[in-house]
Design an enzyme around this catalytic site. Structure first.
Site, mmCIF file in Angstrom:
data_model
loop_
_atom_site.group_PDB
_atom_site.id
_atom_site.type_symbol
_atom_site.label_atom_id
_atom_site.label_comp_id
_atom_site.label_asym_id
_atom_site.label_seq_id
_atom_site.Cartn_x
_atom_site.Cartn_y
_atom_site.Cartn_z
ATOM 1 N N LYS A 16 47.064 39.960 49.428
ATOM 2 C CA LYS A 16 45.573 40.538 50.053
ATOM 3 C C LYS A 16 45.084 39.308 50.591
ATOM 4 O O LYS A 16 45.049 37.947 50.484
ATOM 5 C CB LYS A 16 44.933 41.214 48.933
ATOM 6 C CG LYS A 16 44.637 40.380 47.611
ATOM 7 C CD LYS A 16 43.434 38.934 47.813
ATOM 8 C CE LYS A 16 43.020 38.599 46.323
ATOM 9 N NZ LYS A 16 42.184 37.263 46.569
ATOM 10 N N ALA A 118 47.297 30.620 45.711
ATOM 11 C CA ALA A 118 47.217 30.617 47.176
ATOM 12 C C ALA A 118 45.623 31.392 47.242
ATOM 13 O O ALA A 118 45.265 31.473 48.762
ATOM 14 C CB ALA A 118 48.156 31.208 48.003
ATOM 15 N N LEU A 120 46.094 34.689 47.483
ATOM 16 C CA LEU A 120 46.789 35.828 48.115
ATOM 17 C C LEU A 120 47.093 36.960 47.214
ATOM 18 O O LEU A 120 47.632 38.172 47.602
ATOM 19 C CB LEU A 120 48.079 35.418 48.790
ATOM 20 C CG LEU A 120 47.709 34.433 50.062
ATOM 21 C CD1 LEU A 120 48.946 33.832 50.484
ATOM 22 C CD2 LEU A 120 47.108 35.003 51.259
ATOM 23 N N GLY A 121 46.772 36.744 45.843
ATOM 24 C CA GLY A 121 46.837 37.969 44.733
ATOM 25 C C GLY A 121 48.390 38.327 44.797
ATOM 26 O O GLY A 121 48.463 39.212 43.962
ATOM 27 N N ASP A 157 42.341 41.612 39.856
ATOM 28 C CA ASP A 157 42.721 42.211 40.939
ATOM 29 C C ASP A 157 43.996 43.377 40.917
ATOM 30 O O ASP A 157 44.237 43.707 41.945
ATOM 31 C CB ASP A 157 43.395 41.061 41.916
ATOM 32 C CG ASP A 157 42.343 40.075 42.371
ATOM 33 O OD1 ASP A 157 40.967 40.339 42.207
ATOM 34 O OD2 ASP A 157 42.777 38.908 42.555
#
Ligand code: C5P
Length: 309
Positions: A16, A118, A120-121, A157
């Site tokens: 994500k 990162a 980015l999940g 998340d």
């Protein structure tokens, strides 16, 4: 979509990007109250899950995980990605097994292509994907809402990733308001050689935030541009409150930011708590062209990607 072959289910877990992230305050439970616009993108981990039956000696089937690190993320990622019981995939499946009372276990193979540390999940997306696959493999028939509630117990998340797409997430991130399907949005993403720890970035944020907070733009301007498929209108509208804290912890953030400022890119910023950084591009070819340029700059891993629809 998840594909089925015999008793093995295969699922893709997307990364994500946060196009907007505002920290509204620190909560008494130590988490931070957020307002964030998240979008899943076509950079995927892959999970293969097979159900395991309990034997005579155990009441519940075993849960096991084999992690394979994708070639591009290799040298560093091996140490960064938890294996066995520490991995969120195993934690999520154990919790689902316990709450559902299911006696089946699971054997999971996880192929990691999303870099860790990162923003980015990747870990949360893997856990969400594992919950979806086990829900089917174990024949539980739980609806999305119930899977999201369970996922929220393990990571802020995870509820977003149960369906992915684009959403405004509030609370500590677990309250998900889905946005309607939208057109293609193209990105270029850079992940520097070193990652960042999410708790460390939030701590640094708290130290910085004792000073007066600067402007707080409105995420609805982004939603409106996306709804009309006017990607170029995103210029000047993206926002990430954690970027200052991440920059204080990693010199890569400012360095990548200054490279993006020289590029012909619509808008750019850090994703989540970093350390990955992304730019919004006008179309797929633009993203590929910028990725080619960025690969010559020795900034780390570079991806041209787009939103999942
Ligand atoms: O929920 P998750 O496990 O992803 O959070 C990791 C850490 O990030 C938390 O332990 C907390 O330190 C920080 N965090 C936060 N506020 C949030 C989400 C995460 O402070 N809304």
């Amino acid at each position: 979509m998840d594909l089925r072959s015999d008793t093995q289910l295969i699922g893709r877990a997307p990364a994500k990007l946060n196009l907007y992230l505002e920290v509204l305050g620190r909560r008494s439970d130590g988490f931070h109250e957020l307002e964030t616009l998240m979008m899943s993108v076509r950079l995927f981990d892959q999970l293969c899950l097979s159900p395991v039956f309990s034997d005579a000696s155990s009441r519940r089937g075993e849960i096991s995980l084999d992690v394979q690190i994708g070639e591009r993320v290799k040298p560093r990622a091996t140490a960064e990605i938890p294996s066995g019981a520490d991995n969120l995939v195993v934690k999520a499946l154990r919790l689902l097994q316990e709450r559902s009372g299911c006696s089946l276990g699971a054997r999971v193979r996880l192929i990691k292509r999303i870099p860790a540390g990162a923003g980015l999940g990747g870990g949360s997306s893997d856990a969400a994907c594992a919950l979806r696959l086990a829900n089917r493999a174990w024949g539980l028939g739980w609806d999305e809402q119930r899977l999201m509630q369970l996922g929220a117990e393990l990571g802020s998340d995870i509820p977003f990733f149960i369906r992915g797409g684009a959403a405004i997430c509030r609370g500590r991130g677990e309250q998900v308001e889905r946005l309607p399907p939208m057109g293609a949005v193209h990105f270029v993403v850079v992940k520097p050689p070193t990652g960042l720890s999410t708790p460390a970035v939030y701590e640094a944020h708290d130290a910085i935030e004792t000073q007066a907070a600067p402007r707080r733009p409105d995420f609805r301007r982004i939603v409106s541009s996306l709804a009309r498929c006017h990607t170029t209108e995103l210029r000047g509208k993206l926002f990430n409150r954690l970027e200052a804290a991440a920059s204080a912890l990693s010199p890569w953030v400012a360095r990548i930011g200054s490279v993006f400022r020289e590029l012909d890119v619509v808008a750019h910023q850090l994703t989540g708590s970093g350390s990955a950084y992304f730019g919004v591009c006008r179309h797929a070819q633009h993203a590929r062209r910028l990725a080619t340029v960025l690969k010559t700059r020795q900034l780390g891993l570079v991806y041209a990607t787009r939103n999942c629809q």
